[in-house]
Scaffold this motif. Structure first.
Motif, PDB file in Angstrom:
ATOM      1  N   ASN A   1      69.145  -8.722  52.561  1.00 41.02           N
ATOM      2  CA  ASN A   1      70.000  -9.800  52.071  1.00 41.02           C
ATOM      3  C   ASN A   1      69.107 -11.020  51.912  1.00 41.02           C
ATOM      4  O   ASN A   1      68.465 -11.453  52.861  1.00 41.02           O
ATOM      5  N   VAL A   2      69.074 -11.569  50.727  1.00 45.98           N
ATOM      6  CA  VAL A   2      68.145 -12.646  50.412  1.00 45.98           C
ATOM      7  C   VAL A   2      68.940 -13.914  50.113  1.00 45.98           C
ATOM      8  O   VAL A   2      69.920 -13.885  49.375  1.00 45.98           O
ATOM      9  N   ARG A   3      68.527 -15.013  50.698  1.00 44.11           N
ATOM     10  CA  ARG A   3      69.097 -16.319  50.399  1.00 44.11           C
ATOM     11  C   ARG A   3      67.986 -17.165  49.783  1.00 44.11           C
ATOM     12  O   ARG A   3      66.909 -17.295  50.345  1.00 44.11           O
ATOM     13  N   ILE A   4      68.272 -17.730  48.620  1.00 47.64           N
ATOM     14  CA  ILE A   4      67.261 -18.499  47.895  1.00 47.64           C
ATOM     15  C   ILE A   4      67.808 -19.882  47.579  1.00 47.64           C
ATOM     16  O   ILE A   4      68.955 -20.026  47.158  1.00 47.64           O
TER      17      ILE A   4
ATOM     18  N   GLY B   1      78.563 -17.408  50.588  1.00 47.95           N
ATOM     19  CA  GLY B   1      79.318 -18.481  49.951  1.00 47.95           C
ATOM     20  C   GLY B   1      79.018 -19.865  50.495  1.00 47.95           C
ATOM     21  O   GLY B   1      79.842 -20.763  50.368  1.00 47.95           O
ATOM     22  N   ARG B   2      77.842 -20.064  51.057  1.00 46.43           N
ATOM     23  CA  ARG B   2      77.483 -21.388  51.569  1.00 46.43           C
ATOM     24  C   ARG B   2      76.911 -22.226  50.438  1.00 46.43           C
ATOM     25  O   ARG B   2      76.200 -21.727  49.575  1.00 46.43           O
ATOM     26  N   PRO B   3      77.210 -23.529  50.435  1.00 50.31           N
ATOM     27  CA  PRO B   3      76.702 -24.369  49.343  1.00 50.31           C
ATOM     28  C   PRO B   3      75.179 -24.472  49.366  1.00 50.31           C
ATOM     29  O   PRO B   3      74.562 -24.437  50.429  1.00 50.31           O
ATOM     30  N   PHE B   4      74.605 -24.566  48.189  1.00 53.46           N
ATOM     31  CA  PHE B   4      73.165 -24.769  47.953  1.00 53.46           C
ATOM     32  C   PHE B   4      72.330 -23.516  48.221  1.00 53.46           C
ATOM     33  O   PHE B   4      71.121 -23.616  48.373  1.00 53.46           O
ATOM     34  N   TRP B   5      72.933 -22.341  48.256  1.00 49.35           N
ATOM     35  CA  TRP B   5      72.180 -21.104  48.482  1.00 49.35           C
ATOM     36  C   TRP B   5      72.600 -20.034  47.491  1.00 49.35           C
ATOM     37  O   TRP B   5      73.780 -19.740  47.344  1.00 49.35           O
ATOM     38  N   TYR B   6      71.598 -19.457  46.797  1.00 47.87           N
ATOM     39  CA  TYR B   6      71.837 -18.257  45.992  1.00 47.87           C
ATOM     40  C   TYR B   6      71.860 -17.069  46.944  1.00 47.87           C
ATOM     41  O   TYR B   6      71.100 -17.023  47.910  1.00 47.87           O
TER      42      TYR B   6
END
Length: 118
Positions: A60-63, A105-110
Motif C-alpha cells: 500500500n503506497v501513500r504519495i 481517504g486522508r487529505p493531501f495523500w494519493y
C-alpha cells in the motif's frame, strides 16, 4: 470458505525489503522487493478436511507531491482539495505531513495499491 488476514510489516523489518533507493532532483525512487507468494497444505480431522494456506503480499503506497515554487514560501502540496474546500495544508499536522498506511481517504495523500502475483 476463505478468510483473509492483513498483517502490516514492522518498520525495522520493512527496511530489508528495500534493495535500492535513488535520489533525484524531485525526491527519491524507492524500489521494493516483494516476498514470493507461498502456499502450505495440511490435513485435519482425520483427512476429512484439507486446509490450504496461501500467503500473498501487496504494497500500500501513500504519495504526496510537494512543489517548492518560490524560495521561502510554503510548497504547493498535491493532491490538493477542491478549490471550494476550506482545508489548507499544515506541515505541523501529522495527518497532513505523515503517511498513515492503516487509513484511506486522508487529505493531501494519493493512495496506490501495488499488487504482485507470483
Amino acid at each position: 470458505m476463505s478468510r483473509t488476514t492483513v498483517t502490516p510489516f514492522a518498520k525495522p523489518k520493512l527496511k530489508e525489503h528495500v534493495p535500492l533507493e535513488e535520489e533525484f532532483d524531485g525526491g527519491t525512487y524507492v524500489y521494493l522487493k516483494t516476498p514470493l507468494t507461498r502456499s502450505k497444505g495440511s490435513e485435519r480431522w482425520f483427512g476429512a478436511v484439507d486446509l490450504k494456506e496461501t500467503w500473498t503480499y501487496q504494497w500500500n503506497v501513500r504519495i504526496q507531491v510537494q512543489i517548492h515554487a518560490e524560495e521561502g514560501k510554503a510548497p504547493m502540496v498535491f493532491p490538493a482539495p477542491d478549490p471550494e474546500d476550506p482545508l489548507t495544508y499544515n506541515k505541523d499536522d501529522p495527518k497532513h505531513a505523515q503517511p498513515d498506511f492503516s487509513k484511506k481517504g486522508r487529505p493531501f495523500w494519493y493512495e496506490e495499491q501495488v499488487r504482485y502475483y507470483g
